[in-house]
Structure formats: C-alpha cells, structure tokens
Design an enzyme around this catalytic site. Sequence first.
Site, PDB file in Angstrom:
ATOM      1  N   HIS A  56       3.652  13.517  -1.106  1.00 55.31           N
ATOM      2  CA  HIS A  56       4.747  14.447  -1.384  1.00 55.31           C
ATOM      3  C   HIS A  56       4.588  14.928  -2.830  1.00 55.31           C
ATOM      4  O   HIS A  56       3.956  14.261  -3.653  1.00 55.31           O
ATOM      5  CB  HIS A  56       6.093  13.760  -1.223  1.00 55.31           C
ATOM      6  CG  HIS A  56       6.431  13.415   0.198  1.00 55.31           C
ATOM      7  ND1 HIS A  56       7.684  13.016   0.568  1.00 55.31           N
ATOM      8  CD2 HIS A  56       5.685  13.410   1.338  1.00 55.31           C
ATOM      9  CE1 HIS A  56       7.714  12.782   1.870  1.00 55.31           C
ATOM     10  NE2 HIS A  56       6.497  13.003   2.360  1.00 55.31           N
ATOM     11  N   GLU A  58       6.492  14.860  -5.341  1.00 54.76           N
ATOM     12  CA  GLU A  58       6.942  13.890  -6.340  1.00 54.76           C
ATOM     13  C   GLU A  58       5.896  12.815  -6.582  1.00 54.76           C
ATOM     14  O   GLU A  58       5.621  12.453  -7.741  1.00 54.76           O
ATOM     15  CB  GLU A  58       8.241  13.203  -5.888  1.00 54.76           C
ATOM     16  CG  GLU A  58       9.403  14.148  -5.662  1.00 54.76           C
ATOM     17  CD  GLU A  58       9.543  14.605  -4.219  1.00 54.76           C
ATOM     18  OE1 GLU A  58      10.690  14.803  -3.778  1.00 54.76           O
ATOM     19  OE2 GLU A  58       8.513  14.779  -3.530  1.00 54.76           O
ATOM     20  N   CYS A  86      13.131  12.285  -0.824  1.00 54.35           N
ATOM     21  CA  CYS A  86      13.369  11.405   0.319  1.00 54.35           C
ATOM     22  C   CYS A  86      13.459   9.953  -0.180  1.00 54.35           C
ATOM     23  O   CYS A  86      13.328   9.679  -1.370  1.00 54.35           O
ATOM     24  CB  CYS A  86      12.230  11.551   1.330  1.00 54.35           C
ATOM     25  SG  CYS A  86      10.631  10.936   0.715  1.00 54.35           S
ATOM     26  N   CYS A  89      10.145   8.767  -1.983  1.00 59.09           N
ATOM     27  CA  CYS A  89       9.979   9.319  -3.329  1.00 59.09           C
ATOM     28  C   CYS A  89      11.032   8.775  -4.289  1.00 59.09           C
ATOM     29  O   CYS A  89      10.727   8.491  -5.447  1.00 59.09           O
ATOM     30  CB  CYS A  89      10.025  10.839  -3.275  1.00 59.09           C
ATOM     31  SG  CYS A  89       8.614  11.542  -2.383  1.00 59.09           S
TER      32      CYS A  89
END
Length: 175
Positions: A56, A58, A86, A89
């Site tokens: 992701h 992040e 999420c 993360c």
Amino acid sequence: MADVNDEYFMSLALSQARHAWDLGEIPVGAVIVNAAKEIVSVGCNRTIIDNDPCAHAEIVALRNAGKILDTYRLTDLTMYVTLEPCCMCSGALIHARLKRLVYGAKDPKTGACGSVFDILIDSRHNHKIDVEGGVLESSCSDLLKSFFKMRRSMQKEGRDWILERGMTRFWQKNR
C-alpha cells in the site's frame, strides 16, 4: 519553504496517487515529511505490479523512509496520504512511531482511523499518533471515484484494466 502547509503536501500525495493510476494501481499516494517540512519519502500503491499485498502507499513510503534514514523508528515525521489508512497500514504507522498522520478521503469500507475502526487512538497502544482527516478530501475522493467509475465502465465493455496496461496477472503468466 515557509508557504508549505498540509494542503501543499496533500497535493504532492495526490500526484503520487495519479502515478499509481498510471501504473494500473488503485490511486492512493503518500508523502512523508520531517519537522523541517522537507520531503523524506514518497510512495504509491504497488500491490499489483510488485505482487505484494502489503505494498500500500503508506507501507511503500514507510519502507523508503526507513532505508533513507537508516532506522525503523520514524519519529517526528508526518505522513500525508490520500485515503484513510487500513488496519495493516495503521499498525505499521504505530510501530514506526510516526508523529502525525494527515489523510484526505475517508474509507467507509476499511478505514482504520475513525471511519470503520479506530486503531490509531486505541488506548492500549504504547504510541499515539496525531491524526487529521479531510485535507483536500473532495480532490482525494473524486480521484478514487473517477478511477472506480472508469474501471466499472471498462468491465461492462468487457475490457481488462490490467491487460490494457500491458501487464499480466500472476495466474496468466504460464499460459
């Protein structure tokens, strides 16, 4: 850099999100800055092209920052990300000891900073992160909505987003 503010860095995160779109990824981007308002790291979603469910925006930005700063503790840093993180993360942000998180659009399905879950402010964690949401929210949200609208339209036409980008899904590589 006296003129820089949250909107400026979120606009840079939006540039990373557009880059993710160009790569064939869900358009989410992240930028990490230090206390002096200098960019330390950037990242965008790379789950498809890296075959990595953890890639992701992040996580990509955190990994880059750790390598650049030669440490896994990313204290006194702020992350700007276009979509509310999420659970995965959010946990990574806590373990990195990030000081501040600024996000754009809320994620009503998997958001872990107040929309669905509230991981970052849970009192059981040994580290607290200052969180601010809604910075350039409409721009961040509109980009995601446009992306998914375009993908649904392509799907109705029988077109494949991944294949049209010249990429191959892992299950098609051996054909």
